[in-house]
Design a protein around this motif. Structure first.
Motif, PDB file in Angstrom:
ATOM      1  N   PRO A 215       0.797  -1.232   0.000  1.00 30.48           N
ATOM      2  CA  PRO A 215       0.000   0.000   0.000  1.00 30.48           C
ATOM      3  C   PRO A 215       0.828   1.280   0.000  1.00 30.48           C
ATOM      4  N   ASP A 216       2.092   1.179   0.435  1.00 33.25           N
ATOM      5  CA  ASP A 216       2.955   2.363   0.456  1.00 33.25           C
ATOM      6  C   ASP A 216       3.716   2.560  -0.859  1.00 33.25           C
ATOM      7  N   GLY A 217       3.428   1.706  -1.858  1.00 40.44           N
ATOM      8  CA  GLY A 217       4.085   1.847  -3.148  1.00 40.44           C
ATOM      9  C   GLY A 217       5.462   1.239  -3.214  1.00 40.44           C
ATOM     10  N   ARG A 218       5.812   0.430  -2.221  1.00 40.10           N
ATOM     11  CA  ARG A 218       7.120  -0.228  -2.220  1.00 40.10           C
ATOM     12  C   ARG A 218       6.981  -1.720  -2.496  1.00 40.10           C
ATOM     13  N   VAL A 219       8.034  -2.282  -3.086  1.00 37.95           N
ATOM     14  CA  VAL A 219       8.040  -3.704  -3.427  1.00 37.95           C
ATOM     15  C   VAL A 219       8.066  -4.544  -2.150  1.00 37.95           C
ATOM     16  N   LEU A 220       7.157  -5.501  -2.085  1.00 34.88           N
ATOM     17  CA  LEU A 220       7.175  -6.466  -0.994  1.00 34.88           C
ATOM     18  C   LEU A 220       7.900  -7.742  -1.416  1.00 34.88           C
ATOM     19  N   ARG A 221       7.652  -8.165  -2.656  1.00 34.40           N
ATOM     20  CA  ARG A 221       8.322  -9.328  -3.225  1.00 34.40           C
ATOM     21  C   ARG A 221       8.352  -9.197  -4.729  1.00 34.40           C
ATOM     22  N   MET A 222       9.376  -9.778  -5.339  1.00 29.73           N
ATOM     23  CA  MET A 222       9.466  -9.815  -6.793  1.00 29.73           C
ATOM     24  C   MET A 222      10.266 -11.044  -7.177  1.00 29.73           C
ATOM     25  N   ALA A 223       9.768 -11.811  -8.147  1.00 35.03           N
ATOM     26  CA  ALA A 223      10.443 -13.060  -8.497  1.00 35.03           C
ATOM     27  C   ALA A 223       9.985 -13.560  -9.857  1.00 35.03           C
ATOM     28  N   LEU A 224      10.790 -14.435 -10.456  1.00 40.69           N
ATOM     29  CA  LEU A 224      10.325 -15.204 -11.597  1.00 40.69           C
ATOM     30  C   LEU A 224       9.248 -16.163 -11.107  1.00 40.69           C
ATOM     31  N   SER A 225       8.246 -16.413 -11.916  1.00 41.21           N
ATOM     32  CA  SER A 225       7.189 -17.336 -11.511  1.00 41.21           C
ATOM     33  C   SER A 225       7.749 -18.718 -11.190  1.00 41.21           C
ATOM     34  N   SER A 226       8.795 -19.114 -11.897  1.00 38.00           N
ATOM     35  CA  SER A 226       9.390 -20.434 -11.670  1.00 38.00           C
ATOM     36  C   SER A 226      10.033 -20.557 -10.300  1.00 38.00           C
ATOM     37  N   ASP A 227      10.274 -19.428  -9.616  1.00 33.36           N
ATOM     38  CA  ASP A 227      10.887 -19.463  -8.284  1.00 33.36           C
ATOM     39  C   ASP A 227       9.853 -19.466  -7.159  1.00 33.36           C
ATOM     40  N   ILE A 228       8.583 -19.300  -7.495  1.00 36.97           N
ATOM     41  CA  ILE A 228       7.555 -19.261  -6.451  1.00 36.97           C
ATOM     42  C   ILE A 228       7.402 -20.634  -5.798  1.00 36.97           C
ATOM     43  N   ASP A 229       7.430 -21.676  -6.600  1.00 37.09           N
ATOM     44  CA  ASP A 229       7.408 -23.049  -6.083  1.00 37.09           C
ATOM     45  C   ASP A 229       8.369 -23.857  -6.950  1.00 37.09           C
ATOM     46  N   PRO A 230       9.686 -23.728  -6.711  1.00 38.72           N
ATOM     47  CA  PRO A 230      10.692 -24.306  -7.600  1.00 38.72           C
ATOM     48  C   PRO A 230      10.475 -25.783  -7.900  1.00 38.72           C
ATOM     49  N   GLY A 231      10.588 -26.113  -9.191  1.00 36.52           N
ATOM     50  CA  GLY A 231      10.456 -27.499  -9.606  1.00 36.52           C
ATOM     51  C   GLY A 231       9.033 -27.951  -9.838  1.00 36.52           C
ATOM     52  N   HIS A 232       8.066 -27.058  -9.620  1.00 37.90           N
ATOM     53  CA  HIS A 232       6.665 -27.421  -9.789  1.00 37.90           C
ATOM     54  C   HIS A 232       5.932 -26.364 -10.603  1.00 37.90           C
TER      55      HIS A 232
END
Length: 258
Positions: A215-232
């Protein structure tokens, strides 16, 4: 065998003078994708014929080749195949440079989302101020990206199940291409076409990618989708957990665009 839908190339380094250094470079690329020394790896040329590791390394590092891979984490096996020069996979790999580089280039937690001003497909203005006061999940994709297409139903289900989080898609595709894509794949959230300046400013060079902005306009998380649940393959549960793990405060839904 589990296909992860990624293509890789050698990192953007000058020359690789020795096979040993190139070998270490390949190992580093694979380690970033969870493929370590415990894996039995098969190396193949662009025709699918098995080749020696040394020949594969020479093609990637000395001749600027790119490769795709499938891997099975349960069996600890991986199959690496050189891409045909000029193929879609090769072009995507060169654009991304490498997943390792792509990860390092993206904005980090706590950094401010950069100023931008774009129009969505309905002509509504979306800017940095639009992201304030609520949590936003931002999806980076392009129309010819197979993994991007595969995760669209997951995003749709997530958006329906989490109305407290705004969802926004960003692409470098032009407006016409984007309209066709949205109609075909049933996007139910705002999409910003022709957004390359924004994409470059936040460091996205591989796809698909995700960002959570607080809500403050700052990044909370950023990642490649493949890193959200690696290997799946990405699931709604995994995406939900990843967004929740950003520890964004709950807020009422705030439609993007005005």
């Amino acid at each position: 065998m589990l296909g992860v839908g990624l293509v890789l190339g050698a990192p953007a380094i000058a020359a690789v003078p020795a096979q040993g250094k190139a070998s270490s470079g390949l190992d580093k690329l694979l380690n970033m994708e969870g493929i370590d020394g415990s894996y039995a790896i098969t190396y193949r040329d662009a025709e699918g014929k098995a080749i020696a590791r040394a020949a594969f390394i020479t093609a990637v590092f000395d001749h600027h080749g790119t490769f795709s891979f499938d891997h099975d984490p349960a069996k600890h096996t991986a199959d690496l195949r050189l891409n045909r020069p000029g193929s879609q996979a090769a072009l995507l790999a060169k654009a991304a440079a490498s997943s390792a580089h792509a990860r390092g280039a993206m904005l980090k937690s706590g950094q401010a989302w950069p100023a931008f001003r774009l129009a969505d497909l309905q002509g509504r203005t979306v800017d940095a101020a639009s992201l304030r006061g609520h949590t936003t999940l931002i999806n980076f994709y392009f129309s010819q990206c197979a993994p991007c297409i595969q995760e669209t139903p997951v995003l749709t289900a997530y958006a329906h199940g989490h109305p407290e989080v705004s969802v926004l898609a960003v692409t470098f595709d032009d407006a016409g291409t984007t309209r066709d894509y949205v109609a075909k794949h049933h996007f139910g959230w705002p999409v910003l076409p022709d957004a390359m300046p924004l994409i470059e400013s936040v460091g996205v060079s591989a796809y698909p990618a995700m960002a959570v902005v607080g809500p403050d306009g700052r990044v909370l998380r950023m990642a490649l989708s493949s890193d959200i649940d690696p290997g799946h393959a990405l699931t709604v549960a995994a995406l939900s957990s990843w967004v929740a793990g950003a520890q964004a405060p709950a807020s009422r839904n705030h439609p993007i665009g005005r």
